[in-house]
Design an enzyme around this catalytic site. Structure first.
Site, short mmCIF file in Angstrom:
data_model
loop_
_atom_site.label_atom_id
_atom_site.label_comp_id
_atom_site.label_asym_id
_atom_site.label_seq_id
_atom_site.Cartn_x
_atom_site.Cartn_y
_atom_site.Cartn_z
N MET A 1 -3.75 10.72 -2.32
CA MET A 1 -4.41 11.76 -1.52
C MET A 1 -4.00 13.09 -2.13
SD MET A 1 -3.80 9.91 2.11
CE MET A 1 -2.70 8.72 1.36
N ASP B 1 1.12 5.36 -0.14
CA ASP B 1 0.38 6.59 0.11
C ASP B 1 1.06 7.79 -0.52
OD1 ASP B 1 -1.78 5.72 1.88
OD2 ASP B 1 -0.16 5.15 3.24
N HIS C 1 0.86 -1.18 0.00
CA HIS C 1 0.00 0.00 0.00
C HIS C 1 0.90 1.24 0.00
CE1 HIS C 1 -3.74 2.23 0.79
NE2 HIS C 1 -2.99 3.01 1.56
N MET D 1 0.77 11.81 -1.05
CA MET D 1 0.08 13.00 -0.51
C MET D 1 0.66 14.27 -1.12
SD MET D 1 0.25 11.94 3.48
CE MET D 1 -0.19 10.28 4.03
N HIS E 1 -2.56 4.72 -3.22
CA HIS E 1 -3.62 5.54 -2.63
C HIS E 1 -3.25 7.00 -2.82
CE1 HIS E 1 -5.70 6.76 1.45
NE2 HIS E 1 -6.29 7.29 0.40
N MET F 1 -11.73 5.10 4.67
CA MET F 1 -10.73 5.66 5.59
C MET F 1 -11.24 5.54 7.02
SD MET F 1 -8.23 6.48 3.70
CE MET F 1 -7.24 6.99 5.12
C1 DX5 Z 1 -3.23 7.64 6.06
C2 DX5 Z 1 -2.76 6.62 5.06
C3 DX5 Z 1 -2.64 5.25 5.61
C4 DX5 Z 1 -1.59 5.11 6.68
C5 DX5 Z 1 -2.03 4.02 7.62
O1 DX5 Z 1 -3.48 8.82 5.39
O2 DX5 Z 1 -3.69 6.54 3.98
O3 DX5 Z 1 -2.43 4.30 4.59
O4 DX5 Z 1 -0.31 4.81 6.17
O5 DX5 Z 1 -1.17 3.99 8.69
P1 DX5 Z 1 -1.55 3.33 10.08
O6 DX5 Z 1 -1.83 1.87 9.82
O7 DX5 Z 1 -0.36 3.59 10.91
O8 DX5 Z 1 -2.80 4.03 10.58
ZN ZN Z 2 -3.51 4.84 2.55
#
Ligand code: DX5
Ligand code: ZN
Length: 220
Positions: A69, A36, A34, A38, A67, A138
């Site tokens: 964001m 992320d 996964h 941002m 993912h 989320m």
């Molecule tokens: C948050 C991310 C998550 C994050 C989850 O914005 O989308 O994927 O990495 O991390 P944990 O499992 O530490 O909440």
């Molecule tokens: Zn994520």
């Protein structure tokens, strides 16, 4: 029952030892990476971008679940396909023409995902549910790892599962944020298919074992 997936979130990895952490996931019982991304605008944080994803993809031997964001993700769909994303998830709240965005993702040969913030009702996805390969619910406000799980998530998972079944869709439900061995089983029992886990995996002293235990817990 279909097998449930574990997707460690690379956001919680040690970026100075990224190859080591990627190899750990390769060797583990985890199913997906996964990733992320941002932009500091859609969410109040900046993670990492294209060069890092490119290098992760060089070493990763499992499905790459990206993912986004970011605002206006349509600008980068082709780029993320070229970088090796298998699943590209955009935020409902960041897309004006979500249906068009989903088709554009699929046209690049990727699975199309939609993430929803904690305040966004799952009912808003009903009219496009057959076009969505994965819904990412989320379970924290996006932007940071290590936050605590929002309990209302269970209710959303059940409601989304009902929408998926009613429409005979094959959409997977992914949960992202604050996942641990304390909520994992209840989440899959409510209908979740994929659990993202960042801190819970990477803060562990026994990462391979933690992943193995989580995987067997959700498939028991
Ligand atoms: C948050 C991310 C998550 C994050 C989850 O914005 O989308 O994927 O990495 O991390 P944990 O499992 O530490 O909440
Ligand atoms: Zn994520």
């Amino acid at each position: 029952m279909a097998s449930k997936y574990i997707a460690p979130s690379v956001l919680a990895a040690d970026f100075a030892n990224l190859q080591r952490d990627i190899e750990m996931i390769n060797q583990s019982d985890a199913d997906w990476f996964h990733i992320d991304i941002m932009d500091g605008v859609f969410v109040p944080n900046i993670s990492f971008g294209m060069p890092v994803l490119r290098d992760i993809a060089k070493h990763a031997t499992k499905t790459i679940d990206v993912h986004l964001m970011i605002l206006d993700p349509d600008r980068y769909i082709k780029t993320f396909a070229a970088l090796g994303s298998n699943i590209l998830t955009v935020h409902y709240e960041a897309c004006t023409h979500l249906h068009r965005t989903l088709q554009a993702i699929k046209a690049e040969g990727m699975k199309a995902g939609v993430a929803i913030n904690p305040h966004t009702p799952v009912s808003l996805l009903e009219d496009v549910i057959n076009d969505i390969d994965l819904v990412c619910i989320m379970s924290v406000n996006p932007g940071f790892g290590g936050q605590s799980f929002i309990e209302n998530t269970y209710k959303k998972v059940s409601a989304l599962k009902e929408i998926i079944n009613r429409n005979e869709a094959s959409t997977l439900i992914e949960i992202d944020g604050g996942v641990t061995n304390k909520n994992a089983k209840q989440l899959v029992d409510a209908g979740a298919d994929v659990l993202v886990a960042g801190s819970y995996v990477f803060k562990s002293d026994h990462q391979l074992e933690t992943i193995k235990d989580l995987k067997s817990l959700v498939n028991s």
